[in-house]
Design an enzyme around this catalytic site. Structure first.
Site, mmCIF file in Angstrom:
data_model
loop_
_atom_site.group_PDB
_atom_site.id
_atom_site.type_symbol
_atom_site.label_atom_id
_atom_site.label_comp_id
_atom_site.label_asym_id
_atom_site.label_seq_id
_atom_site.Cartn_x
_atom_site.Cartn_y
_atom_site.Cartn_z
ATOM 1 N N HIS A 62 0.826 -1.211 0.000
ATOM 2 C CA HIS A 62 0.000 0.000 0.000
ATOM 3 C C HIS A 62 0.862 1.262 0.000
ATOM 4 O O HIS A 62 2.058 1.194 0.238
ATOM 5 C CB HIS A 62 -1.000 0.016 1.157
ATOM 6 N N HIS A 64 0.935 5.326 1.440
ATOM 7 C CA HIS A 64 0.426 6.391 2.311
ATOM 8 C C HIS A 64 0.990 7.701 1.790
ATOM 9 O O HIS A 64 2.181 7.770 1.462
ATOM 10 C CB HIS A 64 0.984 6.260 3.737
ATOM 11 N N TYR A 125 2.964 9.532 11.977
ATOM 12 C CA TYR A 125 2.504 8.175 11.666
ATOM 13 C C TYR A 125 3.178 7.656 10.406
ATOM 14 O O TYR A 125 3.639 6.512 10.347
ATOM 15 C CB TYR A 125 0.984 8.177 11.491
ATOM 16 N N GLN A 129 5.846 4.465 10.051
ATOM 17 C CA GLN A 129 5.737 3.376 9.089
ATOM 18 C C GLN A 129 7.092 3.128 8.428
ATOM 19 O O GLN A 129 7.469 1.992 8.197
ATOM 20 C CB GLN A 129 4.694 3.715 8.017
#
Length: 138
Positions: A62, A64, A125, A129
């Site tokens: 994924h 972000h 955040y 990651q």
């Protein structure tokens, strides 16, 4: 107004979004040679739409990003543009002159939320990651 706001000809704006999207069937395809080029291509594509990627992170399954999008562009059209043009670039990196035939790189949807006062929390955040992964920042 503070220098936090950006300008268009008739408006001052501060529109930031936290966006997450995934490859089709959540395949783990965002690594290796593809991963090295994804960040720079996402930045170049965002600039074409007068957007700025503030923070981003690539995971194998994924993406972000925290992105500033001017109010004259709908979020859906910018994300569609980024995903579509990026799929073409990935196909070319894999040695295909044309885009995937009958096969799509990205899943149809995405998750988006506005970023206001919690912008620093979102950025932290995304950085966390990266620490978990060790690479992939763009």
């Amino acid at each position: 107004m503070s220098n936090l706001y950006q300008s268009l000809s008739h408006s001052k704006w501060d529109c930031k979004y936290h966006v997450v999207f995934i490859p089709k069937r959540r395949r783990k395809v965002l690594f290796g040679r593809i991963r090295q080029h994804l960040g720079e291509i996402f930045h170049a594509l965002a600039r074409q739409k007068e957007c700025q990627i503030i923070e981003g992170h690539l995971r194998p399954d994924h993406v972000h990003m925290c992105i500033a999008i001017p109010p004259k562009y709908p979020v859906a059209s910018v994300i569609g543009f980024l995903k579509g043009k990026r799929a073409i670039a990935v196909a070319r990196l894999c040695g295909r002159e044309r885009n995937f035939t009958g096969e799509h790189l990205w899943a149809r949807g995405y998750a988006v939320s506005t970023v206001g006062f919690e912008r620093e929390q979102i950025r932290q955040y995304i950085r966390d990651q990266e620490e978990a992964d060790g690479a992939g920042r763009f």
